[in-house]
Scaffold this motif. Structure first.
Motif, mmCIF file in Angstrom:
data_model
loop_
_atom_site.group_PDB
_atom_site.id
_atom_site.type_symbol
_atom_site.label_atom_id
_atom_site.label_comp_id
_atom_site.label_asym_id
_atom_site.label_seq_id
_atom_site.Cartn_x
_atom_site.Cartn_y
_atom_site.Cartn_z
ATOM 1 N N ASP A 95 0.814 -1.222 0.000
ATOM 2 C CA ASP A 95 0.000 0.000 0.000
ATOM 3 C C ASP A 95 0.850 1.275 0.000
ATOM 4 O O ASP A 95 0.395 2.321 0.469
ATOM 5 C CB ASP A 95 -0.950 0.029 1.207
ATOM 6 C CG ASP A 95 -1.927 -1.129 1.206
ATOM 7 O OD1 ASP A 95 -1.983 -1.848 0.183
ATOM 8 O OD2 ASP A 95 -2.624 -1.321 2.214
ATOM 9 N N ASP A 96 2.048 1.182 -0.531
ATOM 10 C CA ASP A 96 2.959 2.333 -0.552
ATOM 11 C C ASP A 96 2.864 3.016 -1.917
ATOM 12 O O ASP A 96 3.727 2.858 -2.782
ATOM 13 C CB ASP A 96 4.391 1.866 -0.276
ATOM 14 C CG ASP A 96 5.336 3.024 -0.025
ATOM 15 O OD1 ASP A 96 4.907 4.191 -0.157
ATOM 16 O OD2 ASP A 96 6.518 2.769 0.298
ATOM 17 N N LEU A 97 1.778 3.784 -2.098
ATOM 18 C CA LEU A 97 1.549 4.411 -3.395
ATOM 19 C C LEU A 97 2.562 5.500 -3.698
ATOM 20 O O LEU A 97 2.924 5.707 -4.868
ATOM 21 C CB LEU A 97 0.126 4.988 -3.457
ATOM 22 C CG LEU A 97 -1.025 3.979 -3.421
ATOM 23 C CD1 LEU A 97 -2.352 4.683 -3.644
ATOM 24 C CD2 LEU A 97 -0.826 2.892 -4.459
ATOM 25 N N ARG A 98 3.031 6.193 -2.680
ATOM 26 C CA ARG A 98 3.974 7.283 -2.916
ATOM 27 C C ARG A 98 5.279 6.760 -3.520
ATOM 28 O O ARG A 98 5.802 7.300 -4.486
ATOM 29 C CB ARG A 98 4.260 8.031 -1.613
ATOM 30 C CG ARG A 98 5.147 9.244 -1.780
ATOM 31 C CD ARG A 98 4.904 10.250 -0.674
ATOM 32 N NE ARG A 98 3.514 10.665 -0.642
ATOM 33 C CZ ARG A 98 2.998 11.502 0.268
ATOM 34 N NH1 ARG A 98 3.777 11.992 1.224
ATOM 35 N NH2 ARG A 98 1.730 11.849 0.224
ATOM 36 N N THR A 99 5.787 5.674 -2.932
ATOM 37 C CA THR A 99 7.005 5.087 -3.487
ATOM 38 C C THR A 99 6.723 4.416 -4.824
ATOM 39 O O THR A 99 7.588 4.390 -5.710
ATOM 40 C CB THR A 99 7.597 4.063 -2.500
ATOM 41 O OG1 THR A 99 7.719 4.672 -1.206
ATOM 42 C CG2 THR A 99 8.967 3.605 -2.946
ATOM 43 N N HIS A 171 -2.817 10.230 -8.888
ATOM 44 C CA HIS A 171 -4.104 10.820 -8.515
ATOM 45 C C HIS A 171 -4.668 10.165 -7.264
ATOM 46 O O HIS A 171 -5.200 10.843 -6.367
ATOM 47 C CB HIS A 171 -5.083 10.669 -9.681
ATOM 48 C CG HIS A 171 -6.458 11.190 -9.388
ATOM 49 N ND1 HIS A 171 -6.746 12.542 -9.283
ATOM 50 C CD2 HIS A 171 -7.641 10.528 -9.172
ATOM 51 C CE1 HIS A 171 -8.032 12.702 -9.023
ATOM 52 N NE2 HIS A 171 -8.595 11.510 -8.941
ATOM 53 N N ALA A 172 -4.552 8.846 -7.164
ATOM 54 C CA ALA A 172 -5.073 8.135 -5.993
ATOM 55 C C ALA A 172 -4.285 8.470 -4.738
ATOM 56 O O ALA A 172 -4.851 8.484 -3.628
ATOM 57 C CB ALA A 172 -5.047 6.632 -6.248
ATOM 58 N N ALA A 179 -6.984 6.410 -2.381
ATOM 59 C CA ALA A 179 -5.887 5.444 -2.283
ATOM 60 C C ALA A 179 -6.409 4.084 -1.850
ATOM 61 O O ALA A 179 -5.992 3.038 -2.391
ATOM 62 C CB ALA A 179 -4.832 5.941 -1.303
ATOM 63 N N LEU A 180 -7.325 4.062 -0.886
ATOM 64 C CA LEU A 180 -7.888 2.798 -0.410
ATOM 65 C C LEU A 180 -8.678 2.107 -1.512
ATOM 66 O O LEU A 180 -8.563 0.884 -1.715
ATOM 67 C CB LEU A 180 -8.782 3.054 0.808
ATOM 68 C CG LEU A 180 -9.418 1.815 1.458
ATOM 69 C CD1 LEU A 180 -8.339 0.879 1.978
ATOM 70 C CD2 LEU A 180 -10.367 2.225 2.573
ATOM 71 N N VAL A 181 -9.481 2.880 -2.246
ATOM 72 C CA VAL A 181 -10.268 2.308 -3.344
ATOM 73 C C VAL A 181 -9.345 1.769 -4.439
ATOM 74 O O VAL A 181 -9.579 0.689 -4.997
ATOM 75 C CB VAL A 181 -11.222 3.375 -3.918
ATOM 76 C CG1 VAL A 181 -11.903 2.850 -5.187
ATOM 77 C CG2 VAL A 181 -12.267 3.761 -2.882
ATOM 78 N N PHE A 182 -8.277 2.497 -4.731
ATOM 79 C CA PHE A 182 -7.340 2.071 -5.763
ATOM 80 C C PHE A 182 -6.662 0.764 -5.369
ATOM 81 O O PHE A 182 -6.541 -0.161 -6.188
ATOM 82 C CB PHE A 182 -6.296 3.161 -5.987
ATOM 83 C CG PHE A 182 -5.307 2.840 -7.064
ATOM 84 C CD1 PHE A 182 -5.557 3.171 -8.383
ATOM 85 C CD2 PHE A 182 -4.109 2.196 -6.771
ATOM 86 C CE1 PHE A 182 -4.651 2.864 -9.387
ATOM 87 C CE2 PHE A 182 -3.196 1.886 -7.761
ATOM 88 C CZ PHE A 182 -3.465 2.220 -9.073
ATOM 89 N N HIS A 188 -6.901 -2.758 -11.046
ATOM 90 C CA HIS A 188 -5.613 -2.055 -11.032
ATOM 91 C C HIS A 188 -4.465 -3.021 -10.757
ATOM 92 O O HIS A 188 -3.364 -2.867 -11.301
ATOM 93 C CB HIS A 188 -5.633 -0.945 -9.990
ATOM 94 C CG HIS A 188 -6.636 0.130 -10.288
ATOM 95 N ND1 HIS A 188 -6.751 0.704 -11.529
ATOM 96 C CD2 HIS A 188 -7.566 0.728 -9.495
ATOM 97 C CE1 HIS A 188 -7.711 1.617 -11.495
ATOM 98 N NE2 HIS A 188 -8.218 1.644 -10.286
ATOM 99 N N ARG A 189 -4.713 -4.013 -9.916
ATOM 100 C CA ARG A 189 -3.684 -5.020 -9.657
ATOM 101 C C ARG A 189 -3.372 -5.802 -10.934
ATOM 102 O O ARG A 189 -2.206 -6.081 -11.239
ATOM 103 C CB ARG A 189 -4.151 -5.969 -8.549
ATOM 104 C CG ARG A 189 -3.163 -7.095 -8.246
ATOM 105 C CD ARG A 189 -3.662 -7.959 -7.105
ATOM 106 N NE ARG A 189 -4.981 -8.481 -7.350
ATOM 107 C CZ ARG A 189 -5.256 -9.535 -8.115
ATOM 108 N NH1 ARG A 189 -4.255 -10.173 -8.722
ATOM 109 N NH2 ARG A 189 -6.481 -9.958 -8.275
ATOM 110 N N ARG A 190 -4.413 -6.142 -11.687
ATOM 111 C CA ARG A 190 -4.189 -6.851 -12.958
ATOM 112 C C ARG A 190 -3.471 -5.955 -13.963
ATOM 113 O O ARG A 190 -2.632 -6.429 -14.734
ATOM 114 C CB ARG A 190 -5.526 -7.326 -13.528
ATOM 115 C CG ARG A 190 -6.233 -8.366 -12.680
ATOM 116 C CD ARG A 190 -7.404 -8.971 -13.432
ATOM 117 N NE ARG A 190 -8.228 -9.796 -12.550
ATOM 118 C CZ ARG A 190 -9.391 -9.412 -12.034
ATOM 119 N NH1 ARG A 190 -9.851 -8.211 -12.313
ATOM 120 N NH2 ARG A 190 -10.076 -10.206 -11.248
#
Length: 217
Positions: A95-99, A171-172, A179-182, A188-190
């Protein structure tokens, strides 16, 4: 009733463990992506076979012209981009979207650098006496332009997909709810899984092409 239910479960389990069952479990997105990769691989195999046949038939000795140094440098750059892309699934799972944004951005930048180095390699080819258009004696050299240009075109297709995903992740990351929804969206994982597979395929493809050029140029 119980025995009938158990029998159906066993049949379903055997079907799920078979190759056909695994194909049926693939999402349409992944299945289309894998079929596209297979088609691209077949196309490049045919081009390499044509190049090898033309090169051997020309009778020109190998090593007459040096392979562009920019091709070697671009290979290193593409391997680095494959490493950065390999970190993306781990960051997504954490869950580290920033990195993840930085990781995808670095991969995007390295992909663009690779394309630029390939263009410099083409310029170096012309300076080494291998024109894009020439007589039949230089036709094997023209295959290098064609094959490497097609590879760059497919890489740029991956760059566009990477840019689209990068913008979505960025954007997420600006909002906790988004971010949680993403993160919880399996689509998105696929997407990330398919993009990673495609990028590594493009990487391995270029390494194989570079090896063919290196030994037969």
């Amino acid at each position: 009733m119980n025995s009938e239910h158990e029998r159906k479960n066993q049949v379903g389990a055997r079907r799920g463990s078979s190759p056909l069952g695994r194909i049926e479990r693939l999402s349409p997105l992944l299945l289309a992506g894998y079929l596209a990769i297979l088609a691209i691989a077949i196309m490049f195999i045919m081009l390499v076979v044509a190049y090898v046949f033309t090169r051997l038939r020309s009778g020109v000795p190998t090593g007459l012209h040096p392979l562009p140094r920019y091709f070697s440098l671009s290979t290193i750059v593409l391997l680095l981009s494959s490493y950065t892309m390999a970190q993306a699934p781990r960051l997504y799972a954490a869950d580290d979207l920033r990195t993840l944004v930085r990781c995808l951005g670095a991969t995007l930048l390295l992909g663009c650098v690779f394309a630029g180095l390939q263009m410099l390699g083409w310029y170096e080819l012309t300076r080494n006496g291998v024109p894009f258009q020439g007589d039949t004696s230089s036709s094997s050299g023209q295959f290098i332009y064609l094959i490497s240009a097609l590879h760059v075109a497919h890489l740029l297709g991956g760059v566009l997909l990477l840019l689209a995903l990068l913008l979505r992740v960025s954007h997420a990351d600006r909002d906790a709810v988004r971010a949680l929804v993403f993160i919880r969206n399996p689509y998105h994982r696929r997407q990330l899984q398919l993009l990673g597979t495609y990028w590594h395929f493009i990487d391995v493809l270029w390494v194989a092409l570079f090896a063919v050029f290196l030994f037969l140029y």
